[in-house]
Enzyme design. Structure first.
Site, PDB file in Angstrom:
ATOM      1  N   ASP A   1     -11.820  -9.272   4.808  1.00 55.17           N
ATOM      2  CA  ASP A   1     -13.054  -9.466   4.027  1.00 55.17           C
ATOM      3  C   ASP A   1     -13.544 -10.909   4.208  1.00 55.17           C
ATOM      4  O   ASP A   1     -14.741 -11.153   4.395  1.00 55.17           O
ATOM      5  CB  ASP A   1     -12.823  -9.184   2.534  1.00 55.17           C
ATOM      6  CG  ASP A   1     -13.213  -7.755   2.149  1.00 55.17           C
ATOM      7  OD1 ASP A   1     -13.261  -6.888   3.043  1.00 55.17           O
ATOM      8  OD2 ASP A   1     -13.456  -7.501   0.952  1.00 55.17           O
TER       9      ASP A   1
ATOM     10  N   LYS B   1       3.601 -15.043   4.362  1.00 57.87           N
ATOM     11  CA  LYS B   1       3.890 -15.989   3.283  1.00 57.87           C
ATOM     12  C   LYS B   1       5.416 -16.118   3.248  1.00 57.87           C
ATOM     13  O   LYS B   1       6.063 -15.787   2.247  1.00 57.87           O
ATOM     14  CB  LYS B   1       3.307 -15.443   1.967  1.00 57.87           C
ATOM     15  CG  LYS B   1       3.405 -16.371   0.786  1.00 57.87           C
ATOM     16  CD  LYS B   1       2.432 -17.536   0.817  1.00 57.87           C
ATOM     17  CE  LYS B   1       2.703 -18.479  -0.337  1.00 57.87           C
ATOM     18  NZ  LYS B   1       1.839 -19.674  -0.315  1.00 57.87           N
TER      19      LYS B   1
ATOM     20  N   TYR C   1       0.807  -1.215   0.000  1.00 61.70           N
ATOM     21  CA  TYR C   1       0.000   0.000   0.000  1.00 61.70           C
ATOM     22  C   TYR C   1       0.845   1.272   0.000  1.00 61.70           C
ATOM     23  O   TYR C   1       0.328   2.353  -0.243  1.00 61.70           O
ATOM     24  CB  TYR C   1      -0.923   0.024   1.228  1.00 61.70           C
ATOM     25  CG  TYR C   1      -2.192  -0.788   1.041  1.00 61.70           C
ATOM     26  CD1 TYR C   1      -2.137  -2.174   0.908  1.00 61.70           C
ATOM     27  CD2 TYR C   1      -3.440  -0.174   1.016  1.00 61.70           C
ATOM     28  CE1 TYR C   1      -3.293  -2.919   0.741  1.00 61.70           C
ATOM     29  CE2 TYR C   1      -4.599  -0.909   0.851  1.00 61.70           C
ATOM     30  CZ  TYR C   1      -4.523  -2.282   0.705  1.00 61.70           C
ATOM     31  OH  TYR C   1      -5.662  -3.017   0.535  1.00 61.70           O
TER      32      TYR C   1
ATOM     33  N   ASP D   1      -5.976  -6.845   4.466  1.00 66.80           N
ATOM     34  CA  ASP D   1      -7.132  -6.381   3.692  1.00 66.80           C
ATOM     35  C   ASP D   1      -7.954  -7.575   3.231  1.00 66.80           C
ATOM     36  O   ASP D   1      -9.176  -7.623   3.407  1.00 66.80           O
ATOM     37  CB  ASP D   1      -6.644  -5.569   2.483  1.00 66.80           C
ATOM     38  CG  ASP D   1      -7.802  -5.125   1.612  1.00 66.80           C
ATOM     39  OD1 ASP D   1      -8.777  -4.578   2.159  1.00 66.80           O
ATOM     40  OD2 ASP D   1      -7.756  -5.349   0.390  1.00 66.80           O
TER      41      ASP D   1
ATOM     42  N   ASP E   1      -2.287 -18.472   2.820  1.00 67.03           N
ATOM     43  CA  ASP E   1      -3.220 -19.334   2.074  1.00 67.03           C
ATOM     44  C   ASP E   1      -3.846 -20.367   3.013  1.00 67.03           C
ATOM     45  O   ASP E   1      -5.052 -20.632   2.962  1.00 67.03           O
ATOM     46  CB  ASP E   1      -2.545 -19.986   0.855  1.00 67.03           C
ATOM     47  CG  ASP E   1      -1.160 -20.551   1.136  1.00 67.03           C
ATOM     48  OD1 ASP E   1      -0.638 -20.359   2.259  1.00 67.03           O
ATOM     49  OD2 ASP E   1      -0.596 -21.197   0.232  1.00 67.03           O
TER      50      ASP E   1
HETATM   51  C1  IPM Z   1     -10.496  -1.477   3.420  1.00 67.43           C
HETATM   52  C2  IPM Z   1     -10.708  -1.070   1.990  1.00 67.43           C
HETATM   53  C3  IPM Z   1      -9.570  -0.144   1.587  1.00 67.43           C
HETATM   54  C4  IPM Z   1      -8.275  -0.908   1.705  1.00 67.43           C
HETATM   55  C5  IPM Z   1      -9.691   0.495   0.202  1.00 67.43           C
HETATM   56  C6  IPM Z   1     -11.031   1.106  -0.028  1.00 67.43           C
HETATM   57  C7  IPM Z   1      -8.574   1.474  -0.031  1.00 67.43           C
HETATM   58  O1  IPM Z   1     -10.787  -2.168   1.151  1.00 67.43           O
HETATM   59  O2  IPM Z   1     -10.499  -0.598   4.303  1.00 67.43           O
HETATM   60  O3  IPM Z   1     -10.322  -2.667   3.683  1.00 67.43           O
HETATM   61  O4  IPM Z   1      -7.866  -1.596   0.751  1.00 67.43           O
HETATM   62  O5  IPM Z   1      -7.656  -0.829   2.759  1.00 67.43           O
HETATM   63 MN    MN Z   2     -10.695  -4.055   2.212  1.00 62.86          MN
END
Ligand code: IPM
Ligand code: MN
Length: 345
Positions: free
Chosen positions: A246, A185, A134, A242, A218
């Site tokens: 999710d 990893k 990032y 990130d 993984d």
């Molecule tokens: C998150 C989002 C952000 C990230 C994006 C929108 C920049 O996906 O906060 O997880 O990748 O960190």
């Molecule tokens: Mn995200």
């Protein structure tokens, strides 16, 4: 409880889509918990950009530095709307705030709701939030030609990794399970992985009560689906964090439940609190967005501001409310969920 004289000053970036709706419920619940905040609305996000082309003016960034905390709903244009080029808000607003305000820990707690794959699990992901892929290192050579080269490096500093790892150990030390898992990893990313692994190994003796282990990222994806209860505190780099969060949100009942705290633990500026979900324009204005992630994020904010009693009461009400909202529950209205939590306080 706050008094009128020392009200915390909160910058509220409602943003786009469902962002303002869920922020409103979060602030409703904070008020019901008896914390009197002085809020200032900031107009930032896709709609601001579409209106006047600004993403995060320098003067606004400087103004934000003066607040005690920032509460953010969600920013982004509707899916398929090309008027905001990719990266504009991500790099120009969200990442710029993380980097400029040195929000080096992204704390994301998960508790599986009834009926979810992760039912009964209770873990926190500590995602490094200012480095890795990032950081923006890299570039193009010969762009648009057949000999084009694109690189995107991963920046890992000992200082950046160590402050994040130390935060994760401190958190694990305060939690009943006292366990930390490094996710990386190391078998392929032998440079960055080595730095992360050595840092955890070298910091660990300072926390003799915390056990720790290591998972490849993984494999961690499999464990999150098959044995999510094995985790307590996970520490990982920015991109792995990130993706993993999710997945963690999905197995815990849905991203509508996932909260996050972008923390500056050194307190050299305000920290930023936001639900993990996006602007979800498809359901915006319909009053059906799940506000739990925003309410949870606001509770994390109160905790950071030292209002731990109010934060604890909100968390308890949230968990009672989530227990009634199994993944098969019909969507409740946004305001009804906010009201239900406020009533439980
Ligand atoms: C998150 C989002 C952000 C990230 C994006 C929108 C920049 O996906 O906060 O997880 O990748 O960190
Ligand atoms: Mn995200």
């Amino acid at each position: 409880m706050s008094t009128g004289t020392n009200k915390r000053r909160i910058a509220v970036i409602g943003g786009d889509g469902i962002g303002p709706e869920v922020c409103a419920e979060a602030l409703k619940v904070v008020a019901a918990a008896g914390v009197d905040l002085a809020t200032t609305a900031f107009d930032l996000g896709a709609s601001r950009y579409q209106r006047d082309g600004s993403v995060l003016p320098d003067a606004v960034l400087e103004e934000l530095r003066g607040y005690d905390a920032i509460l953010l709903g969600a920013v982004g244009p509707p899916v398929g709307d090309t008027s905001v080029p990719p990266g504009t808000l991500e790099r120009g607003l969200l990442l710029r705030l993380r980097f400029e305000l040195d929000l080096y820990v992204n704390l994301r707690p998960f508790a599986g709701v009834p009926g979810s794959i992760a039912q009964g699990a209770d873990f926190v992901v500590i995602r490094e939030n200012t480095e890795g892929t990032y950081a923006g290192e890299g570039g193009f050579l010969r762009r648009g030609t057949p000999h084009e080269v694109a690189t995107q490096g991963s920046v890992n500093t000992r200082m950046g990794v160590e402050r994040c790892v130390r935060f994760a150990f401190e958190l694990a030390d305060r939690r009943p399970a006292h366990h930390l898992t490094l996710v990386h990893k190391t078998n392929v990313l032998t440079f960055a992985g080595d730095l992360w692994n050595r840092t955890v190994t070298e910091v660990s003796p300072e926390f003799p009560d915390v056990t720790w282990d290591y998972n490849h990222v993984d494999a961690a994806c499999i464990y999150l689906v098959e044995q999510p209860r094995r985790y307590d505190v996970i520490v990982t780099d920015n991109l792995f964090g990130d993706i993993l969060t999710d997945l963690a949100g999905a197995v815990s009942g849905g991203i509508g439940f996932a909260a996050s705290a972008n923390l500056n633990p050194a307190r050299t500026g305000p920290s930023l609190f936001e639900p993990v979900h996006g602007a979800a324009h498809d359901i915006a204005g319909k009053g059906v967005a799940n506000p739990l992630a925003a309410i949870h994020s606001a509770a994390l904010m109160l905790d950071h501001l030292g209002e731990s009693d109010a934060a604890g009461r909100i968390l308890k009400a949230l968990s009672e409310q989530s227990d009634t909202m199994t993944i098969s529950t019909d969507p409740l209205s946004t305001t009804a969920v906010g009201d239900a939590i406020a009533e439980r306080l």
